[in-house]
Write a protein that holds these residues in place. Structure first.
Motif, short mmCIF file in Angstrom:
data_model
loop_
_atom_site.label_atom_id
_atom_site.label_comp_id
_atom_site.label_asym_id
_atom_site.label_seq_id
_atom_site.Cartn_x
_atom_site.Cartn_y
_atom_site.Cartn_z
N ASP A 102 9.39 15.50 1.15
CA ASP A 102 8.67 14.32 0.69
C ASP A 102 7.32 14.77 0.17
OD1 ASP A 102 6.88 14.47 3.01
OD2 ASP A 102 8.54 13.63 4.16
N ASP A 103 6.40 13.83 0.04
CA ASP A 103 5.12 14.14 -0.59
C ASP A 103 4.27 15.14 0.18
OD1 ASP A 103 5.49 12.37 -2.77
OD2 ASP A 103 4.99 10.68 -1.47
N SER A 218 7.82 13.69 8.98
CA SER A 218 7.88 13.43 7.55
C SER A 218 6.67 12.59 7.17
CB SER A 218 9.17 12.71 7.16
OG SER A 218 9.23 11.44 7.76
N GLN A 220 4.87 9.97 3.71
CA GLN A 220 4.96 9.37 2.38
C GLN A 220 3.55 9.07 1.89
OE1 GLN A 220 7.55 8.96 0.38
NE2 GLN A 220 8.99 9.80 1.87
N ASP A 222 1.61 6.42 -0.73
CA ASP A 222 1.74 5.18 -1.49
C ASP A 222 0.67 5.15 -2.57
OD1 ASP A 222 2.08 2.65 -2.46
OD2 ASP A 222 1.50 1.61 -0.62
N ASN A 447 8.37 6.74 -9.04
CA ASN A 447 9.47 6.26 -8.20
C ASN A 447 10.81 6.73 -8.76
OD1 ASN A 447 7.78 4.66 -6.42
ND2 ASN A 447 7.51 3.28 -8.16
#
Length: 712
Positions: A102-103, A218, A220, A222, A447
């Motif tokens: 992920d990021d 993990s 994320q 935004d 996205n």
């Protein structure tokens, strides 16, 4: 691997390697990252170390090895050497599998199985042991191993001056030679307590003890609201989460009311001190920046405008068919012409614009409709990205575009020229919108679940908050980037496209990434005399970076030695645009940089184009001297022109003579509800409109000096 829904034809990319077996099968159903901070884990043998602040981490032969690196400082470079401080394994051999990413993190599964969620900025390395024969090892001599009464905390001292802590979720019988008696299944957390450069303190150990039971798996990021970046970690265990922040994080972080920063909890890193932050979510509020087509303050005088118009007439008359098929140099050439159109607008020289518009349309359209001879854009089904025909056949063509090197540089220039042409010709803009969006989405997709074409933010690193340029090439020092100014151009140009197509999302993402890229450039690429990020040996010899690596700082360039200081200045400045005013807003630093560079101009063979960039910055504090030097130039960079240099010099207003606080290159933050996309868009339009009205009023006042108006 991916069906082509691109506006460009699909091609078999023979220049790039196939996606390696390190990726889990479920990951192969979507476009894969080509410039991730962890890219070394999936290139060639996958055994080059990667930098997960504050540790270097290597996966090889079934073992995960962790290093808290010593910093090697030289006047020409700084790097961190990998040493196998502490290794852990559950099997004698085997390769890792990347099971998720992920990021801000990725998860490796090693034989055993041993699952390792590697989360950037964690002071601990977390290992989830699910089976196998657990082993620890080191290249150092072990001086002492001490364990808590319940055998869930272990302190290991090595002869290199380091002390490590190992926390276990269950009883772990760790012997003095690091062998393990009996079996173990559960969670292990490894953390450096101290080394010879950072002596142990009871307070630091207490902090590590306190937060050892909560671990991230993990994360994320935004980006839904402009200039607002939200980190959210998924965690397991119990208690609060402890993470580390770098200086750019802290500069823009919104700290909760309970003051979660632990200033005494510090790890050193390649990017300066990392400071502890408690909490499983962060909010970063970046400063609002205006996205303008023209200079911020306009021409300072009628005389300056007249000089620019004279140069403009000459440069427009010299517009000829572009004689290269290189995506990079072709992009620079069309962006150079696009600058002429915008300068003509700003100078109210509208009669020249049709010729420029015609040139841009004739030069850009063949790339979009597939009729360009000698090259063209194609979609790579293998990795999921836009590349060139030549790059698909030769890994060295187009500076490695086919192996995903420099995508944001090349496509950034195309986006700038396209934005200007689309602004001038709305019919053309509508006709080629699908192709235009394919280009910008290659490096600006946010996205990817909305489509199957492109990976998320191909170049931009959401933890470091700047871009990488290295592509699918293995490097011992990790990812790298040379020209932050060209990265800035890419995101700025994407925002301009958003203005043309009235796409609030594209405006918001482009301007946000542009602001972050600028802030990181000032923090890590610019080296003022009072820098505290780098050691004095390096600061004394350098005012600006050559190539910045994940694990190294280098004064040399890919195309020139460190002694060619004019190239180092130029590659961190070009192309000269309205947004350059914000990138180099600190005039005090600009003066230091120019004075450091000028002695190199006496070297035989210095290019006229590079001199032009030096003089452009000199004009910010000594306009008359710089103007005379620019007028004496015999040539210009292929992405620059006399018109552009004169535009820059004659639009330096009084505000450019006042110093800026070092490291704070951006305007005062907007005090408003940043959750509202529409508000930010309207604010941007409002500011642009106000600037245009102010410029028009100034021009009317100037005209009154030369015109006699009849009495009312």
């Amino acid at each position: 691997m991916h069906k082509s829904l691109s506006s460009f034809p699909a091609i078999d990319n023979t220049a790039a390697p196939n996606p390696p077996p390190f990726f889990a099968q479920n990951l192969l159903r979507r476009p894969l990252p080509t410039n991730a901070a962890w890219q070394n884990f999936v290139l060639k043998k996958g055994n080059q170390p990667e930098y997960f602040h504050p540790y270097l981490v290597q996966s090889e032969n079934g073992a995960l090895t962790v290093c808290y690196p010593a910093r090697v400082v030289h006047p020409a470079f700084i790097f961190q050497a990998f040493v196998a401080n502490l290794s852990i394994s559950c099997a004698p051999s085997g390769a890792h599998t990347l099971t998720s990413f992920d990021d801000l993190s990725l998860t490796l599964e090693l034989p055993g199985p041993l699952r390792v969620p590697l989360v950037r900025g964690s002071p601990y390395i977390t290992c989830i042991v699910e089976g196998g024969d657990l082993k620890f090892s080191t290249i150092h001599a072990v001086l002492n191993v001490s364990s808590s009464n319940d055998s869930t905390k272990h302190k290991i001292q090595f002869n290199n001056g380091q002390t490590w802590l190992v926390y276990s979720s269950a009883l772990l019988k760790l012997n003095s030679d690091l062998s393990v008696s009996g079996s173990f299944q559960g969670v292990l957390r490894l953390a450096l307590l101290s080394d010879k450069f950072d002596q142990v303190t009871d307070e630091k150990e207490q902090i590590l003890d306190r937060f050892s039971t909560c671990y991230p798996i993990s994360a994320q990021v935004d980006l839904a609201a402009p200039f607002r970046i939200c980190y959210k970690w998924e965690k397991k265990g119990w208690g609060d989460l402890l993470m580390l922040s770098h200086s750019v994080h802290r500069h823009i972080m919104t700290v909760p009311a309970d003051d979660s920063v632990i200033p005494e909890f510090i790890y050193r890193s390649m990017d300066g001190d990392l400071v502890g932050i408690v909490g499983d979510s962060w909010v970063l509020e970046e400063t609002h920046i205006p996205i303008n087509w023209h200079s911020i303050e306009g021409f300072e005088s009628r005389k300056g405008k007249k000089a620019v118009v004279s140069a403009l007439e000459h440069d427009v008359a010299d517009l000829n068919p572009i004689g290269t098929t290189s995506t990079y140099f072709y992009g620079k050439a069309i962006a150079r012409a696009a600058r002429l159109a915008l300068i003509a607008e700003e100078a109210n020289c509208h009669s020249l614009i049709p010729r420029i518009r015609e040139f841009l349309e004739q030069s850009i359209t063949p790339w979009l409709d597939g009729t360009f001879v000698g090259n063209g854009f194609v979609y790579d089904k293998k990795w999921g990205g836009l590349i060139s025909k030549n790059g698909a056949q030769d890994s060295g063509a187009d500076f490695g575009l086919g192996v995903y090197n420099d995508h944001h540089y090349h496509f950034g220039y195309f986006c700038y020229a396209i934005a200007v042409l689309a602004k001038l010709d709305q019919n053309w803009a509508r006709s080629f919108k699908p192709q235009v969006y394919s280009i910008v989405k290659d490096f600006m997709t946010v996205n990817p679940e909305e489509g199957v074409l492109y990976t998320r933010l191909r170049n931009f690193d959401l933890w470091k908050l700047h871009s990488w340029a290295g592509g699918l090439t293995e490097f011992a020092d990790g990812r790298n980037q040379e020209s932050t100014s060209e990265a800035l151009n890419a995101y700025y140009s994407a925002a301009l496209l958003g203005l043309v197509y009235e796409d609030t999302n594209l405006i918001g993402i482009g301007s946000t990434l542009a602001a972050l890229e600028m802030r990181s450039a000032v923090a890590w690429w610019h080296v003022p005399l009072n820098s505290t990020v780098y050691e004095s040996e390096f600061v004394q010899e350098n005012r600006i970076m050559g190539v910045l690596w994940a694990n190294k700082r280098d004064s040399g360039l890919w195309f020139a030695p460190a002694e060619w200081r004019e190239c180092r200045l130029g590659i961190q400045l070009l192309p000269i645009l309205p947004i350059t005013e914000l990138l180099f807003a600190d005039v005090g630093f600009v003066k230091q940089l120019v004075e450091w560079t000028v002695p190199a101009l006496s070297r035989e063979g210095v290019g006229e184009g590079w001199k032009g960039f030096v003089y452009a910055l000199e004009s910010m504090y000594d306009k008359d001297s710089a103007l005379q030097k620019v007028k004496a130039l015999k040539g210009y960079d292929d992405g620059n022109s006399l018109t552009n240099l004169l535009w820059w010099i004659y639009t330096r207003g009084n505000k450019h003579t006042r110093p800026v606080v070092p490291g704070d290159c951006l305007p005062v933050p907007v005090q408003a509800d940043r959750h509202c996309d529409l508000y930010n868009l309207l604010l941007s339009f409002k500011e642009s409109t106000q600037l245009e009205l102010q410029r028009l009023a100034a021009e009317i006042q100037e005209l009154k000096k030369y015109c006699q108006f009849p009495a009312q």
